[in-house]
Design an enzyme around this catalytic site. Structure first.
Site, PDB file in Angstrom:
ATOM      1  N   TRP A 196       0.747  -1.227  -0.043  1.00 60.46           N
ATOM      2  CA  TRP A 196      -0.091  -0.063  -0.101  1.00 60.46           C
ATOM      3  C   TRP A 196       0.923   1.393   0.033  1.00 60.46           C
ATOM      4  CZ3 TRP A 196      -0.209   3.987   3.683  1.00 60.46           C
ATOM      5  CH2 TRP A 196      -1.314   5.123   3.059  1.00 60.46           C
ATOM      6  N   GLU A 237      -3.071  -2.972  -2.487  1.00 60.08           N
ATOM      7  CA  GLU A 237      -4.070  -2.573  -1.815  1.00 60.08           C
ATOM      8  C   GLU A 237      -4.463  -1.076  -2.213  1.00 60.08           C
ATOM      9  OE1 GLU A 237      -3.537  -2.022   2.567  1.00 60.08           O
ATOM     10  OE2 GLU A 237      -5.438  -1.380   2.961  1.00 60.08           O
ATOM     11  N   LYS A 239      -6.972   2.659  -2.085  1.00 59.87           N
ATOM     12  CA  LYS A 239      -7.592   3.515  -1.333  1.00 59.87           C
ATOM     13  C   LYS A 239      -8.361   4.537  -2.192  1.00 59.87           C
ATOM     14  CE  LYS A 239      -6.709   5.672   3.008  1.00 59.87           C
ATOM     15  NZ  LYS A 239      -5.327   6.009   4.217  1.00 59.87           N
ATOM     16  N   ASP A 270      -9.578  -3.459   1.654  1.00 61.37           N
ATOM     17  CA  ASP A 270      -9.711  -2.543   2.923  1.00 61.37           C
ATOM     18  C   ASP A 270     -11.049  -2.208   2.887  1.00 61.37           C
ATOM     19  OD1 ASP A 270      -9.754  -0.665   5.063  1.00 61.37           O
ATOM     20  OD2 ASP A 270      -7.526  -0.921   5.192  1.00 61.37           O
ATOM     21  N   HIS A 273     -11.782   1.548   2.747  1.00 64.37           N
ATOM     22  CA  HIS A 273     -11.317   2.520   1.803  1.00 64.37           C
ATOM     23  C   HIS A 273     -12.152   2.418   0.327  1.00 64.37           C
ATOM     24  CE1 HIS A 273      -6.711   1.678   2.743  1.00 64.37           C
ATOM     25  NE2 HIS A 273      -7.486   2.228   3.738  1.00 64.37           N
ATOM     26  N   HIS A 297      -8.482  -6.671   4.348  1.00 66.14           N
ATOM     27  CA  HIS A 297      -8.054  -5.664   5.562  1.00 66.14           C
ATOM     28  C   HIS A 297      -9.491  -5.444   6.061  1.00 66.14           C
ATOM     29  CE1 HIS A 297      -3.824  -4.112   5.121  1.00 66.14           C
ATOM     30  NE2 HIS A 297      -3.844  -5.468   5.095  1.00 66.14           N
ATOM     31  N   ASP A 305     -12.915   8.677   8.318  1.00 68.63           N
ATOM     32  CA  ASP A 305     -11.790   7.793   8.875  1.00 68.63           C
ATOM     33  C   ASP A 305     -12.114   6.358   8.490  1.00 68.63           C
ATOM     34  OD1 ASP A 305      -9.679   7.134  10.568  1.00 68.63           O
ATOM     35  OD2 ASP A 305     -11.106   5.936  11.843  1.00 68.63           O
ATOM     36  N   ASP A 307     -10.408   3.530   9.772  1.00 67.03           N
ATOM     37  CA  ASP A 307      -9.797   2.656  10.760  1.00 67.03           C
ATOM     38  C   ASP A 307     -10.321   2.544  12.065  1.00 67.03           C
ATOM     39  OD1 ASP A 307      -7.586   2.003   9.004  1.00 67.03           O
ATOM     40  OD2 ASP A 307      -7.110   3.995   8.895  1.00 67.03           O
ATOM     41  N   ASP A 335      -6.975  -4.215   9.975  1.00 71.71           N
ATOM     42  CA  ASP A 335      -6.336  -3.012   9.801  1.00 71.71           C
ATOM     43  C   ASP A 335      -6.998  -1.848  10.559  1.00 71.71           C
ATOM     44  OD1 ASP A 335      -4.499  -1.047   9.062  1.00 71.71           O
ATOM     45  OD2 ASP A 335      -4.881  -1.050   6.997  1.00 71.71           O
TER      46      ASP A 335
HETATM   47  C1  RNT Z   1      -3.668   2.692   4.829  1.00 67.00           C
HETATM   48  C2  RNT Z   1      -3.898   1.284   4.474  1.00 67.00           C
HETATM   49  C3  RNT Z   1      -2.795   0.490   4.945  1.00 67.00           C
HETATM   50  C4  RNT Z   1      -2.160   0.930   6.377  1.00 67.00           C
HETATM   51  C5  RNT Z   1      -1.190  -0.054   7.176  1.00 67.00           C
HETATM   52  C6  RNT Z   1      -0.752   0.967   8.158  1.00 67.00           C
HETATM   53  O1  RNT Z   1      -4.783   3.303   4.457  1.00 67.00           O
HETATM   54  O2  RNT Z   1      -5.074   0.705   5.018  1.00 67.00           O
HETATM   55  O3  RNT Z   1      -2.930  -0.934   5.103  1.00 67.00           O
HETATM   56  O4  RNT Z   1      -3.209   0.942   7.287  1.00 67.00           O
HETATM   57  O5  RNT Z   1      -0.652  -0.322   6.056  1.00 67.00           O
HETATM   58 ZN    ZN Z   2      -5.305  -1.702   4.898  1.00 70.39          ZN
END
Ligand code: RNT
Ligand code: ZN
Length: 428
Positions: A196, A237, A239, A270, A273, A297, A305, A307, A335
């Site tokens: 990523w 990956e 985003k 993810d 994302h 992920h 956000d 995460d 993640d």
């Molecule tokens: C970032 C990605 C990635 C990170 C990690 C720390 O948006 O999701 O996977 O979270 O690599």
């Molecule tokens: Zn990720």
């Protein structure tokens, strides 16, 4: 044990009677709870090490987090080095039933205090992690770190306009795959090395094409050398946007979808994302036929956000349902980074919620649902779905945990909070 008056602790343990009633209820539906428990026990989740220290890493832990990533909160007790991080991971793993994997980032290299360029990272810098994981029979996964570094400071790495900067990051990518291969060989289970990059523009670019062309060339250069699949698998990956890359992300979903299909790479989805109304669950059956495998992920997006700790939500449950149909070609990872709550509890709850979602998926009356659908009886399909909500799922979950010597409720929290008082608080 005396039941605690704390409402989190409704009863000290589930009762065997509750499980046997649940088993019968599911059996009436044609669902074998024993088979579900057995299959759940064989589904590893890759635990992301970076939840334990707010994505700080060991190179320069005082530095600000880069790459458009942000961790909010300052709960006491962030792990400050490898020993603390491994001890915290052990604490988390002791409350997550069955065997799992550990997902590392290159920034967690241990170089005995010496400054080592990321281009020169080698398996030896991860030997302590490898030994620790092998002792626990845990597989390892890996990520090159394309952020929190002076050469990533202007927001571009593998798609940077400056060829010498691209070259630096290509070398880091090449070094990372070798580390992944060493981890896979040591653990006797392929390491997924996931790429990523944060690259993108805050404002509207004049040229959307060139960075994507450079990214393709950089990735092709990184992947040039074949590595046996028993040792290492490469994933890419995408985003949607990051802080500072709101208008353009070089590695968008469409970019990597094409890249993964044409280069036979794993695609990492993810769950934080994508546009908030997009269903990642729905993407699985559309993409999996065309890529060797998918890496998930698992995260929870909230507004901007991506995460938050995954909750046991409808989204997570549909993701688990679709992923299990992937017949082993789906790899599960977590993640997220949340420092507003106890970091160890964040690992435990994220992992347990994903496991619960997988169990719920394994307990769905799949045959009945499909039958109803194929016969055009959508009323029955809907009724079955709704009935699932009130089935005795919790009794099966508690049984699964108790067979592994863990509690299926929230008793683990006492131990985590004790650790917070006794160990984490002393870290300052
Ligand atoms: C970032 C990605 C990635 C990170 C990690 C720390 O948006 O999701 O996977 O979270 O690599
Ligand atoms: Zn990720």
């Amino acid at each position: 044990m005396v039941p605690s008056p704390d409402p989190l602790h409704t009863s000290p343990r589930g009762t065997p009677a509750a499980y046997s009633l649940a088993r019968d209820r599911y059996a009436d539906w044609g669902v074998d709870t024993e088979e579900a428990i057995d299959r759940l026990g064989k589904t590893p989740i890759s635990l992301h090490c970076w939840q334990g220290d707010d994505v700080a890493g060991f190179e320069n832990p005082g530095a600000a987090l880069g790459g458009g990533l942000a961790v909010t909160g300052n709960h006491p007790g962030r792990a400050r080095n490898g020993d603390e991080l491994r001890a915290d991971l052990d604490a988390a793993l002791s409350h997550i039933p069955c065997r799992h994997r550990i997902n590392l980032h290159a920034m967690y290299a241990e170089t005995a205090g010496r400054k080592v360029e990321r281009t020169d990272f080698a398996p030896v810098h991860f030997q302590r992690w490898i030994d620790w994981a092998c002792e626990r029979k845990a597989g390892l996964d890996f990520n090159p770190t394309f952020f929190s570094h002076p050469l990533a400071a202007d927001g571009f790495t593998l798609s940077h306009r400056d060829v010498s900067i691209r070259r630096y990051w290509i070398e880091h990518g090449i070094a990372s795959r070798k580390i992944g291969a060493a981890m896979g060989a040591a653990a006797q289970s392929p390491c997924i090395t996931n790429f990523w990059i944060p690259d993108g523009y805050k404002d509207t670019p004049a040229d959307r094409w060139a960075p994507r062309q450079w990214l393709t060339e950089s990735l092709d250069a990184i992947f040039r050398e074949p590595i046996p699949e028993e040792m290492n698998l490469d994933a890419v990956e995408s985003k949607l946007f990051g802080i500072g890359s709101e208008s353009y992300v070089t590695g968008s979903h469409d970019f990597y979808l094409g890249y993964a299909i044409t280069r036979r790479k794993l695609l990492c989805l993810d769950t934080g994302h994508f546009h908030p109304t997009e269903s990642v669950a729905d993407k699985i059956s559309a993409i999996l036929p065309y890529v060797p495998a998918l890496l998930l992920h698992v995260s929870r997006g909230v507004r901007w956000d991506s995460d938050h700790v995954p909750a046991f939500s409808d989204d997570l449950q549909s993701l688990a349902r679709e992923a299990l149909r992937g017949a082993g070609r789906i790899h599960f990872g977590l993640d997220y980074f949340d420092a507003s709550i106890n970091r160890i509890a964040a690992w435990i709850m994220g992992a347990r919620n994903l496991l619960k979602a997988l169990l719920a998926a394994l307990l769905e009356p799949a045959a009945l649902l499909r039958q109803a659908e194929l016969s055009g009886d959508y009323t029955k399909r809907f009724a079955l779905r709704e009935q699932q909500h009130t089935m005795p799922f919790g009794a099966v979950w508690e049984e699964h945990c108790e067979r592994r010597g863990m509690d299926g409720q929230n008793l683990w929290l006492d131990e985590v909070l004790r650790r917070e008082k006794e160990i984490l608080a002393a870290r300052g």
